[in-house]
Design an enzyme around this catalytic site. Structure first.
Site, PDB file in Angstrom:
ATOM      1  N   LYS A  14     -14.936  34.999  12.991  1.00  0.00           N
ATOM      2  CA  LYS A  14     -13.502  35.159  12.682  1.00  0.00           C
ATOM      3  C   LYS A  14     -12.861  33.807  12.340  1.00  0.00           C
ATOM      4  O   LYS A  14     -12.181  33.683  11.325  1.00  0.00           O
ATOM      5  CB  LYS A  14     -12.758  35.799  13.871  1.00  0.00           C
ATOM      6  CG  LYS A  14     -13.303  37.163  14.272  1.00  0.00           C
ATOM      7  CD  LYS A  14     -12.510  37.782  15.411  1.00  0.00           C
ATOM      8  CE  LYS A  14     -12.584  37.059  16.721  1.00  0.00           C
ATOM      9  NZ  LYS A  14     -13.873  37.180  17.447  1.00  0.00           N
ATOM     10  N   ARG A  89      -6.224  42.113  20.896  1.00  0.00           N
ATOM     11  CA  ARG A  89      -7.477  42.374  21.601  1.00  0.00           C
ATOM     12  C   ARG A  89      -7.356  43.539  22.568  1.00  0.00           C
ATOM     13  O   ARG A  89      -8.341  43.902  23.207  1.00  0.00           O
ATOM     14  CB  ARG A  89      -7.895  41.126  22.389  1.00  0.00           C
ATOM     15  CG  ARG A  89      -8.889  40.222  21.650  1.00  0.00           C
ATOM     16  CD  ARG A  89      -9.121  38.986  22.511  1.00  0.00           C
ATOM     17  NE  ARG A  89     -10.406  38.363  22.340  1.00  0.00           N
ATOM     18  CZ  ARG A  89     -10.594  37.265  21.606  1.00  0.00           C
ATOM     19  NH1 ARG A  89      -9.627  36.735  20.909  1.00  0.00           N
ATOM     20  NH2 ARG A  89     -11.789  36.706  21.561  1.00  0.00           N
ATOM     21  N   ARG A 128     -23.186  26.878  19.361  1.00  0.00           N
ATOM     22  CA  ARG A 128     -21.901  26.182  19.284  1.00  0.00           C
ATOM     23  C   ARG A 128     -21.611  25.453  20.599  1.00  0.00           C
ATOM     24  O   ARG A 128     -21.062  24.358  20.602  1.00  0.00           O
ATOM     25  CB  ARG A 128     -20.769  27.174  18.972  1.00  0.00           C
ATOM     26  CG  ARG A 128     -19.414  26.481  18.852  1.00  0.00           C
ATOM     27  CD  ARG A 128     -18.333  27.400  18.336  1.00  0.00           C
ATOM     28  NE  ARG A 128     -18.011  28.458  19.284  1.00  0.00           N
ATOM     29  CZ  ARG A 128     -17.130  29.419  19.048  1.00  0.00           C
ATOM     30  NH1 ARG A 128     -16.491  29.452  17.897  1.00  0.00           N
ATOM     31  NH2 ARG A 128     -16.876  30.343  19.939  1.00  0.00           N
ATOM     32  N   ARG A 134     -17.201  23.782  24.748  1.00  0.00           N
ATOM     33  CA  ARG A 134     -16.432  24.924  25.266  1.00  0.00           C
ATOM     34  C   ARG A 134     -17.158  25.543  26.448  1.00  0.00           C
ATOM     35  O   ARG A 134     -18.312  25.969  26.320  1.00  0.00           O
ATOM     36  CB  ARG A 134     -16.245  25.971  24.159  1.00  0.00           C
ATOM     37  CG  ARG A 134     -14.976  25.767  23.365  1.00  0.00           C
ATOM     38  CD  ARG A 134     -14.849  26.777  22.255  1.00  0.00           C
ATOM     39  NE  ARG A 134     -14.716  28.158  22.716  1.00  0.00           N
ATOM     40  CZ  ARG A 134     -14.396  29.150  21.924  1.00  0.00           C
ATOM     41  NH1 ARG A 134     -14.138  28.926  20.650  1.00  0.00           N
ATOM     42  NH2 ARG A 134     -14.304  30.375  22.403  1.00  0.00           N
ATOM     43  N   ARG A 146     -17.946  38.169  27.940  1.00  0.00           N
ATOM     44  CA  ARG A 146     -17.007  38.229  26.810  1.00  0.00           C
ATOM     45  C   ARG A 146     -17.320  39.439  25.931  1.00  0.00           C
ATOM     46  O   ARG A 146     -16.412  40.131  25.456  1.00  0.00           O
ATOM     47  CB  ARG A 146     -17.097  36.948  25.980  1.00  0.00           C
ATOM     48  CG  ARG A 146     -16.472  35.773  26.696  1.00  0.00           C
ATOM     49  CD  ARG A 146     -16.932  34.449  26.132  1.00  0.00           C
ATOM     50  NE  ARG A 146     -16.454  34.208  24.782  1.00  0.00           N
ATOM     51  CZ  ARG A 146     -16.893  33.212  24.012  1.00  0.00           C
ATOM     52  NH1 ARG A 146     -17.824  32.381  24.450  1.00  0.00           N
ATOM     53  NH2 ARG A 146     -16.402  33.048  22.811  1.00  0.00           N
TER      54      ARG A 146
HETATM   55  P1  B4P Z   1     -16.556  32.098  15.273  1.00  0.00           P
HETATM   56  O1  B4P Z   1     -17.114  33.393  14.893  1.00  0.00           O
HETATM   57  O2  B4P Z   1     -15.688  31.404  14.364  1.00  0.00           O
HETATM   58  O3  B4P Z   1     -15.934  32.388  16.720  1.00  0.00           O
HETATM   59  P2  B4P Z   1     -14.749  33.437  16.920  1.00  0.00           P
HETATM   60  O4  B4P Z   1     -15.267  34.835  16.745  1.00  0.00           O
HETATM   61  O5  B4P Z   1     -13.578  33.033  16.076  1.00  0.00           O
HETATM   62  O6  B4P Z   1     -14.296  33.059  18.367  1.00  0.00           O
HETATM   63  P3  B4P Z   1     -14.280  33.729  19.784  1.00  0.00           P
HETATM   64  O7  B4P Z   1     -14.033  35.192  19.731  1.00  0.00           O
HETATM   65  O8  B4P Z   1     -15.479  33.233  20.500  1.00  0.00           O
HETATM   66  O9  B4P Z   1     -13.124  32.964  20.500  1.00  0.00           O
HETATM   67  P4  B4P Z   1     -11.563  33.047  20.603  1.00  0.00           P
HETATM   68  O10 B4P Z   1     -11.180  31.651  20.368  1.00  0.00           O
HETATM   69  O11 B4P Z   1     -10.903  34.082  19.770  1.00  0.00           O
HETATM   70  O12 B4P Z   1     -17.712  31.115  15.531  1.00  0.00           O
HETATM   71  C1  B4P Z   1     -18.873  31.386  16.289  1.00  0.00           C
HETATM   72  C2  B4P Z   1     -20.032  30.503  15.840  1.00  0.00           C
HETATM   73  O13 B4P Z   1     -20.784  31.190  14.837  1.00  0.00           O
HETATM   74  C3  B4P Z   1     -19.631  29.171  15.208  1.00  0.00           C
HETATM   75  O14 B4P Z   1     -20.447  28.160  15.726  1.00  0.00           O
HETATM   76  C4  B4P Z   1     -19.873  29.353  13.729  1.00  0.00           C
HETATM   77  O15 B4P Z   1     -20.240  28.154  13.078  1.00  0.00           O
HETATM   78  C5  B4P Z   1     -21.013  30.341  13.710  1.00  0.00           C
HETATM   79  N1  B4P Z   1     -21.010  31.194  12.521  1.00  0.00           N
HETATM   80  C6  B4P Z   1     -19.921  31.709  11.895  1.00  0.00           C
HETATM   81  N2  B4P Z   1     -20.301  32.457  10.819  1.00  0.00           N
HETATM   82  C7  B4P Z   1     -21.671  32.419  10.790  1.00  0.00           C
HETATM   83  C8  B4P Z   1     -22.656  32.998   9.920  1.00  0.00           C
HETATM   84  N3  B4P Z   1     -22.335  33.755   8.864  1.00  0.00           N
HETATM   85  N4  B4P Z   1     -23.967  32.764  10.185  1.00  0.00           N
HETATM   86  C9  B4P Z   1     -24.322  31.968  11.242  1.00  0.00           C
HETATM   87  N5  B4P Z   1     -23.425  31.382  12.103  1.00  0.00           N
HETATM   88  C10 B4P Z   1     -22.121  31.611  11.873  1.00  0.00           C
HETATM   89  O16 B4P Z   1     -11.351  33.493  22.137  1.00  0.00           O
HETATM   90  C11 B4P Z   1     -11.774  32.712  23.250  1.00  0.00           C
HETATM   91  C12 B4P Z   1     -11.178  33.249  24.550  1.00  0.00           C
HETATM   92  O17 B4P Z   1      -9.731  33.124  24.521  1.00  0.00           O
HETATM   93  C13 B4P Z   1     -11.389  34.747  24.852  1.00  0.00           C
HETATM   94  O18 B4P Z   1     -12.640  34.990  25.483  1.00  0.00           O
HETATM   95  C14 B4P Z   1     -10.173  35.043  25.793  1.00  0.00           C
HETATM   96  O19 B4P Z   1     -10.420  34.570  27.099  1.00  0.00           O
HETATM   97  C15 B4P Z   1      -9.059  34.205  25.203  1.00  0.00           C
HETATM   98  N6  B4P Z   1      -8.238  34.968  24.228  1.00  0.00           N
HETATM   99  C16 B4P Z   1      -8.115  34.672  22.895  1.00  0.00           C
HETATM  100  N7  B4P Z   1      -7.300  35.561  22.287  1.00  0.00           N
HETATM  101  C17 B4P Z   1      -6.892  36.445  23.253  1.00  0.00           C
HETATM  102  C18 B4P Z   1      -6.087  37.610  23.237  1.00  0.00           C
HETATM  103  N8  B4P Z   1      -5.511  38.055  22.099  1.00  0.00           N
HETATM  104  N9  B4P Z   1      -5.896  38.292  24.403  1.00  0.00           N
HETATM  105  C19 B4P Z   1      -6.439  37.851  25.539  1.00  0.00           C
HETATM  106  N10 B4P Z   1      -7.237  36.764  25.616  1.00  0.00           N
HETATM  107  C20 B4P Z   1      -7.479  36.058  24.490  1.00  0.00           C
END
Ligand code: B4P
Length: 194
Positions: A14, A89, A128, A134, A146
């Protein structure tokens, strides 16, 4: 306005895809994860409370994240639109978002869901974790929690947006550019752009 919910389990891509989409469509990026991490970095009261939950892989209370999104919407009145990354979420967050946008006479155009299997998610997040520092990316048990939180509280939002005919699934495995092109194809089906 173009308002997109980018959806998917932790590590689905995302954050990665949001960066490309905001550049192409000139949108404001609203990532609740980034907003919370910024509160933690500034050691605010809100950040310290959120950290306790995030480090365990649990969701932060709805009122906290809804309040953050409300104030960001107010600060960006002239925006072309928004990418909501990691929000909503829960059902309560999705309902609050619909209400906040309708107060501004706008709405969500589409929810784009990145689909990635659990094995690949765990691999990406542990990778990551090696350089991001993190806490929630460091340990397989926290990552599993998660994914469990996502399946219990977040995955049901597919039905919420399907009922509004706004849900579109995209394969989240492949190169970053391939996935980006697939997302743009879905956006062009709901929104006219050059
Ligand atoms: P991303 O894929 O970018 O990670 P994300 O889904 O955006 O983040 P995530 O869900 O973990 O965290 P968030 O900050 O929202 O990247 C993952 C990895 O994959 C990276 O290293 C990237 O380089 C790699 N990658 C990407 N695309 C790829 C591909 N095509 N091929 C290979 N590798 C690839 O949330 C963190 C915490 O915050 C939650 O657990 C919760 O505690 C809290 N939180 C956030 N929003 C909330 C909400 N709305 N309500 C309640 N709690 C919340």
């Amino acid at each position: 306005m173009l308002n997109i919910v980018l959806f998917g389990p932790p590590g689905a891509g995302k954050g990665t895809q949001s960066e490309k989409l905001i550049e192409k469509f000139q949108l404001i990026h609203l990532s609740t994860g980034d907003l919370l991490r910024s509160e933690i970095a500034q050691q605010t009261e809100l950040g310290m409370q959120a950290k306790l939950l995030m480090d365990k892989g649990e969701l932060v209370p709805d009122a906290v994240v809804i309040g953050m999104i409300r104030s960001k919407l107010e600060q960006n009145q002239e925006a072309n639109g928004f990418i909501f990354d990691g929000f909503p979420r829960t059902a309560a967050q999705a309902e609050a978002l619909d209400n906040l946008l309708s107060e501004k006479n706008t709405s969500i155009n589409c929810m784009l869901a990145l689909e990635v299997d659990n094995e690949e998610l765990t691999k990406r997040l542990l990778l990551r974790g090696k350089d991001s520092g993190r806490a929630d990316d460091q340990n397989e048990e926290i990552i599993r929690n998660r994914i469990k939180e996502y399946n219990n509280k977040t995955a049901p939002l597919k039905d919420f947006y399907s009922a509004q005919n706004k849900f579109h699934a995209v394969n989240g495995i492949g190169s970053i550019d391939e996935i980006f092109n697939a997302l743009c194809t879905q956006i062009s089906a709901v929104y006219q752009y050059n």
